[in-house]
Design an enzyme around this catalytic site. Structure first.
Site, PDB file in Angstrom:
ATOM      1  N   LYS A 145     -87.563 -32.356 -70.681  1.00 40.41           N
ATOM      2  CA  LYS A 145     -88.192 -31.903 -69.438  1.00 40.41           C
ATOM      3  C   LYS A 145     -89.517 -32.633 -69.223  1.00 40.41           C
ATOM      4  O   LYS A 145     -89.832 -33.068 -68.118  1.00 40.41           O
ATOM      5  CB  LYS A 145     -88.411 -30.380 -69.475  1.00 40.41           C
ATOM      6  CG  LYS A 145     -87.110 -29.590 -69.335  1.00 40.41           C
ATOM      7  CD  LYS A 145     -87.294 -28.108 -69.651  1.00 40.41           C
ATOM      8  CE  LYS A 145     -85.952 -27.379 -69.627  1.00 40.41           C
ATOM      9  NZ  LYS A 145     -86.047 -25.976 -70.062  1.00 40.41           N
TER      10      LYS A 145
ATOM     11  N   GLN B 247     -90.277 -21.725 -72.613  1.00 37.57           N
ATOM     12  CA  GLN B 247     -88.952 -22.078 -73.122  1.00 37.57           C
ATOM     13  C   GLN B 247     -88.343 -20.899 -73.891  1.00 37.57           C
ATOM     14  O   GLN B 247     -88.981 -20.326 -74.768  1.00 37.57           O
ATOM     15  CB  GLN B 247     -89.055 -23.324 -74.020  1.00 37.57           C
ATOM     16  CG  GLN B 247     -87.728 -23.822 -74.541  1.00 37.57           C
ATOM     17  CD  GLN B 247     -86.796 -24.326 -73.437  1.00 37.57           C
ATOM     18  OE1 GLN B 247     -87.215 -25.017 -72.513  1.00 37.57           O
ATOM     19  NE2 GLN B 247     -85.525 -23.962 -73.528  1.00 37.57           N
TER      20      GLN B 247
ATOM     21  N   ASP C 218     -89.043 -21.522 -63.001  1.00 36.31           N
ATOM     22  CA  ASP C 218     -87.683 -21.190 -63.454  1.00 36.31           C
ATOM     23  C   ASP C 218     -87.025 -20.158 -62.532  1.00 36.31           C
ATOM     24  O   ASP C 218     -85.836 -19.884 -62.653  1.00 36.31           O
ATOM     25  CB  ASP C 218     -87.729 -20.620 -64.886  1.00 36.31           C
ATOM     26  CG  ASP C 218     -87.592 -21.698 -65.943  1.00 36.31           C
ATOM     27  OD1 ASP C 218     -86.877 -22.685 -65.680  1.00 36.31           O
ATOM     28  OD2 ASP C 218     -88.194 -21.560 -67.021  1.00 36.31           O
TER      29      ASP C 218
END
Ligand code: NDP
Length: 288
Positions: free
Chosen positions: A54, A98, A121
């Site tokens: 990412k 994460q 997200d």
């Protein structure tokens, strides 16, 4: 005739190039360089690879990325404190925590603590609510990536029978919502299946578009697929034979009309959509 392969890697590269161009225009017109802060707790090898990928993708698109690496013993209070600092930092536009988090930390509590404007997200209840009401601020990265894969390959959605296998908050549930919305890219007749679904093969065989996100290696067989159907495999399973999806690719590609591979399907698109959301977050914070 074997299925057309839906190349997620190639599409992701295209989307990343589009985002990079938009980032450049945004910065040239006076916007701050978009910045994504990634938070990695513990040393799960899979998570480390995801975060690294990412970050690399961010840099290639002209997006700044900052990594906060915390030990596996981090307490919930320490993590919440970091999230709070990132929420208030005007140089940070997107925050990515994460998953999974170590078991002493309540994931929901941490995700809820991310300010909705930086929630790239799209896990925060406010952003999920906006998406459900078809007025999204962000779209969740994996379902959004699948949606782009379908739309950019002109897979008919309106009126199609779509079966989503899996009902997680991250993939299955938002996927079903995106495709059932009224309007362009939606209007599908969506069925959601899970571990309690009866006669699963009968249901999946009715799908014009079958989207699989269950985390069971090669679970979907050719007998579960309608000839000519479009099959999207979200699954990522590490096996002795390497990385495989939730679909028995070799057998299903002989029946399906279109199929996404693993690797090189949905995974790269998830990252591309994260970049898009980070740019959106930078734009939103410029407006507010
Ligand atoms: P979850 O474990 O959160 O959810 C799995 C879902 O599948 C549940 O709804 C579960 O049903 C259902 N399920 C499990 N077993 C069966 C079965 N035998 N028959 C029918 N339904 C079943 O998984 P995620 O949604 O988070 O992830 C799914 C897969 O996608 C994983 O392999 C994951 O690694 C991958 N993934 C890939 C991403 C990418 O970028 N490509 C991003 C995110 C995930 P129930 O609700 O009844 O338990």
């Amino acid at each position: 005739m074997p299925a057309t392969i839906l190349d997620g890697k190639a599409l992701a590269e295209k989307i990343r190039a589009e985002v990079a161009e938009e980032v450049e225009t945004f910065v040239q017109s006076g916007g701050m360089i978009p910045c994504l802060a990634a938070v990695l707790v513990g040393d799960d090898p899979g998570s480390q690879v995801y975060v690294r990928n990412k970050q690399r993708a961010c840099e290639k698109a002209g997006i700044r990325s900052i990594l906060h690496k915390l030990s596996a013993e981090t307490t919930a209070a320490e993590l919440l404190d970091l999230v709070d600092r990132l929420n208030r930092d005007p140089a940070v536009h997107g925050i990515l925590v994460q998953l999974p988090l170590p078991k002493q930390i309540d994931e929901k509590r941490v995700l809820d603590a991310v300010t909705p404007l930086k929630d790239v997200d799209c896990f925060h209840p406010e952003n999920v609510g906006l998406m459900v009401q078809n007025r999204p601020r962000f779209l969740p990265c994996t379902p959004h990536g699948v949606h782009e894969l379908l739309l950019r390959h002109q897979v008919p959605i309106a009126g199609a029978n779509v079966v989503v296998l899996g009902r997680s908050d991250i993939v299955g549930k938002p996927m079903a919502i995106l495709l059932m919305q009224r309007g362009p890219g939606g209007d599908a007749t969506v069925t959601v299946c899970h571990s309690r679904t009866k006669n699963l093969p009968e249901v999946t065989r009715r799908a014009d578009v079958l989207i699989v996100a269950i985390g069971r290696a090669q679970f979907v067989t050719a007998a579960m697929v309608q000839p000519g159907a479009t099959v999207i495999d979200v699954g990522i399973n590490r096996t002795e034979a390497g990385l495989v999806g939730d679909v028995d690719f070799a057998a299903v590609k002989e029946v399906a009309g279109r199929i996404s591979p693993v690797p090189g399907g949905v995974g790269p698109l998830t990252i591309a959509m994260l970049l898009r959301n980070t740019l959106t977050a930078a734009r939103l914070q410029t407006e507010y």
